[in-house]
Design an enzyme around this catalytic site. Structure first.
Site, mmCIF file in Angstrom:
data_model
loop_
_atom_site.group_PDB
_atom_site.id
_atom_site.type_symbol
_atom_site.label_atom_id
_atom_site.label_comp_id
_atom_site.label_asym_id
_atom_site.label_seq_id
_atom_site.Cartn_x
_atom_site.Cartn_y
_atom_site.Cartn_z
ATOM 1 C CE LYS A 37 -0.300 5.839 7.756
ATOM 2 N NZ LYS A 37 -1.733 5.809 7.963
ATOM 3 C CG PHE A 93 -1.892 1.176 1.212
ATOM 4 C CD1 PHE A 93 -3.219 0.977 0.816
ATOM 5 C CD2 PHE A 93 -1.500 2.470 1.544
ATOM 6 C CE1 PHE A 93 -4.119 2.040 0.772
ATOM 7 C CE2 PHE A 93 -2.408 3.535 1.497
ATOM 8 C CZ PHE A 93 -3.712 3.312 1.109
ATOM 9 C CG ASP A 104 5.595 3.954 1.728
ATOM 10 O OD1 ASP A 104 5.629 4.659 2.765
ATOM 11 O OD2 ASP A 104 4.568 3.811 1.032
ATOM 12 C CB THR A 115 0.116 25.389 -3.223
ATOM 13 O OG1 THR A 115 -0.484 25.326 -4.511
ATOM 14 C CG2 THR A 115 -0.079 26.772 -2.613
HETATM 15 O O1 PSZ Z 1 -7.399 3.474 3.631
HETATM 16 C C1 PSZ Z 1 -6.482 4.313 3.476
HETATM 17 O O2 PSZ Z 1 -6.453 5.197 2.623
HETATM 18 C C2 PSZ Z 1 -5.340 4.210 4.378
HETATM 19 S S1 PSZ Z 1 -5.490 3.406 5.783
HETATM 20 C C3 PSZ Z 1 -3.870 3.621 6.148
HETATM 21 C C4 PSZ Z 1 -3.221 4.269 5.180
HETATM 22 C C5 PSZ Z 1 -4.078 4.638 4.194
HETATM 23 N N1 PSZ Z 1 -1.895 4.457 5.209
HETATM 24 C C6 PSZ Z 1 -1.285 5.406 4.411
HETATM 25 C C7 PSZ Z 1 -0.019 5.065 3.715
HETATM 26 C C8 PSZ Z 1 0.793 3.989 4.105
HETATM 27 O O3 PSZ Z 1 0.446 3.206 5.137
HETATM 28 C C9 PSZ Z 1 1.966 3.722 3.389
HETATM 29 C C10 PSZ Z 1 2.857 2.595 3.778
HETATM 30 N N2 PSZ Z 1 2.296 4.489 2.344
HETATM 31 C C11 PSZ Z 1 1.533 5.531 1.958
HETATM 32 C C12 PSZ Z 1 0.370 5.851 2.610
HETATM 33 C C13 PSZ Z 1 -0.434 7.013 2.155
HETATM 34 O O4 PSZ Z 1 -0.401 8.009 3.097
HETATM 35 P P1 PSZ Z 1 -1.579 9.073 3.201
HETATM 36 O O5 PSZ Z 1 -2.808 8.341 3.628
HETATM 37 O O6 PSZ Z 1 -1.074 10.075 4.182
HETATM 38 O O7 PSZ Z 1 -1.726 9.674 1.846
#
Ligand code: PSZ
Length: 500
Positions: A357, A217, A326, A381
């Site tokens: 996070k 992910f 990541d 931006t």
């Molecule tokens: O369901 C969702 O959209 C979720 S639940 C947990 C996440 C997203 N995690 C975000 C995440 C991550 O765990 C890893 C390993 N890489 C990138 C992301 C994306 O980060 P955000 O959500 O801040 O864009």
């Protein structure tokens, strides 16, 4: 500015139920000691079912404005403290999920509240700059005091961004730009490059790819989504790139019983990675970068050995492909080291490490050669938010002063041991307890039981998250102590008892 959070020792704990470890039994005790942060609560306190009546009311109100299908309940962030999240119905829950793993030192930490009262910081909260063009005077200084103090070894450059997806999206662009610059011998792009890219054609828009892993992910934006393979619902109906997807090792537990099988499984996946790199080059879509999570989180808390990651890094080197780790979910201390990839002992650092996070701001560290060659190639931006760097300075101070990484290691060991005992006690329900630091997970016999357990635990005042098809994941804040572990194990034991 330095914060001086006082730790207070409570001599005696008057909790009624105490987890007794190996025997798995519970008993009444007045003698267990506990150490507690002064801003933490004493334990969960439940007044209504969750979501309660006020949450239901608000759900209806918000439902008239947007899709609310994913909302669990509404929160009272003013009343939430330390490891406890309070909802709008006055229920106080031990939070072992922490806003999808993004609260580093608990709710309403005094060090962070104090920062808000300093008049010198006011302007950073009131005036949000377009950082790429008009940064504040202290921007470099604050980066040096925050992100650069925890830079992974070999990395002296950092680019901030607003969130995890935005960080990965721009990191991918940086890898493509790096790859093409090398290929062109660092000469200027041709007029044809400039013209063709305007109409989405090669050579200006080259057919390059990023290799990712099944179960990974990396976000939901279009580029990231091409590398996300955790659940179909994330990807359905969205056009994407034809990029290579390698298998991620599926380890068998307990690890010590399956060392031969697991080594074979990892070797199989590594072989597949190399095959894919070669195949995609032959297809005319060369791999510019490999992206991987140190522990596949959303995909089900899938682990691989340090040896697997070191070998993968070597494959990237061999094929002149960038290696992007990541650390959006794993970064920030919950594995017991600030970065999960520190557990691997890499000889040569990754080209890119992305975060968000628990780091409060998104962004990515990169090696010098991944620096974009011209302004505006990696740009938007906000490019982050300097007020988050102020908070991060304090968070890092607290982590250092209170040795929170050591605490994570201790609490994590207690948590994992407790999970081992529970899976021995409930073999029909639980299996595959695993983890590093407090970044732990356990599998449940099926999806429906897992979801039911999560709801029952919540009704008893413990917030947990699911991941993968049937795992429960543990993502407490770094201030989660052994005392909280025992409190949780006790409640979890009661919940599991209902499923026997
Ligand atoms: O369901 C969702 O959209 C979720 S639940 C947990 C996440 C997203 N995690 C975000 C995440 C991550 O765990 C890893 C390993 N890489 C990138 C992301 C994306 O980060 P955000 O959500 O801040 O864009």
């Amino acid at each position: 500015m330095a914060s001086f959070l006082k730790m207070r020792q409570f001599a005696l704990c008057h909790q009624k139920k105490i987890w007794h470890g190996a025997s798995g039994c519970r008993s009444i005790s007045n003698t267990a000691t506990k150490t507690q942060l002064e801003f933490d609560y004493n334990g969960p306190s439940m007044k209504t079912a969750v979501p309660g009546p006020r949450s239901h009311e608000l759900l209806k109100q918000l439902g008239d404005i947007q899709n609310v299908g994913a909302i669990n309940f509404f929160c009272n962030y003013e009343e939430s403290k330390g490891n406890y999240l309070v909802d709008v119905d006055g229920n106080r829950m031990l939070d072992i999920y922490t806003q999808i793993s993004s609260i580093p030192i608990g709710y309403n930490h005094p060090a962070l509240l104090k920062l808000m009262t300093d008049p010198n910081n006011m302007s950073a909260f009131v005036n949000r700059p377009a950082l790429g063009i008009l940064p504040p005077e202290n921007f470099a200084e604050k980066l040096s005091e925050s992100l650069l103090t925890v830079a992974p070894s070999g990395m002296t450059r950092v680019q901030t961004m607003a969130c995890g997806s935005c960080s990965n999206e721009n990191a991918y662009k940086a890898m493509f730009i790096w790859y093409k610059n090398k290929e062109r011998g660092y000469s200027a792009p041709s007029e044809e490059d400039h013209n063709t890219c305007m109409v989405n054609q090669a050579p200006g828009c080259p057919d390059l790819s990023i290799l990712s892993f099944m179960g990974g992910f990396h976000g939901r934006t279009l580029g990231c989504l091409a590398t996300t393979h955790s659940k179909s619902i994330h990807k359905l109906d969205v056009p994407t790139f034809d990029w290579p997807i390698a298998p991620f090792p599926r380890l068998q537990y307990p690890l010590e019983e399956f060392s031969r099988e697991n080594a074979q499984e990892e070797a199989r996946c590594l072989e597949e990675v190399e095959d894919l790199i070669v195949k995609w080059r032959q297809k005319g879509k060369p791999v510019a970068g490999i992206v991987i999570e140190p522990i596949q989180a959303e995909g089900g808390d899938n682990h691989a050995s340090p040896n697997f990651f070191r070998s993968l890094r070597k494959i990237a080197q061999k094929h002149d492909v960038a290696f992007h780790v990541d650390e959006v979910q794993t970064g920030g201390g919950s594995t017991g080291k600030f970065w999960a990839h520190e557990h691997w002992g890499l000889d040569d650092p990754a080209e890119i490490v992305s975060f968000s996070k628990k780091l409060l701001t998104g962004g990515y560290y990169h090696k010098d050669e991944l620096q974009a060659d011209k302004p505006y190639r990696i740009f938007n931006t906000w490019m982050g938010d300097p007020s988050k760097n102020l908070f991060l300075v304090e968070v890092l101070n607290v982590i250092r002063k209170e040795n929170l990484l050591d605490r994570v290691t201790r609490s994590g060991a207690a948590l994992l041991n407790g999970l081992y005992e529970l899976q021995a006690q409930y073999p029909g329900i639980l299996s595959r307890a695993r983890g590093q630091g407090t970044f732990c997970a356990i599998d449940v016999r099926d999806d429906a039981t897992r979801n039911n357990i999560l709801l029952k635990a919540r009704d008893r005042g413990v917030l947990l998250g699911g991941c993968g098809d049937r795992s429960i994941r543990f993502r407490p804040a770094l201030i989660f102590q052994e005392y909280h572990v025992h409190l949780f194990l006790n409640i979890f034991n009661d919940v599991l008892d209902e499923f026997k």
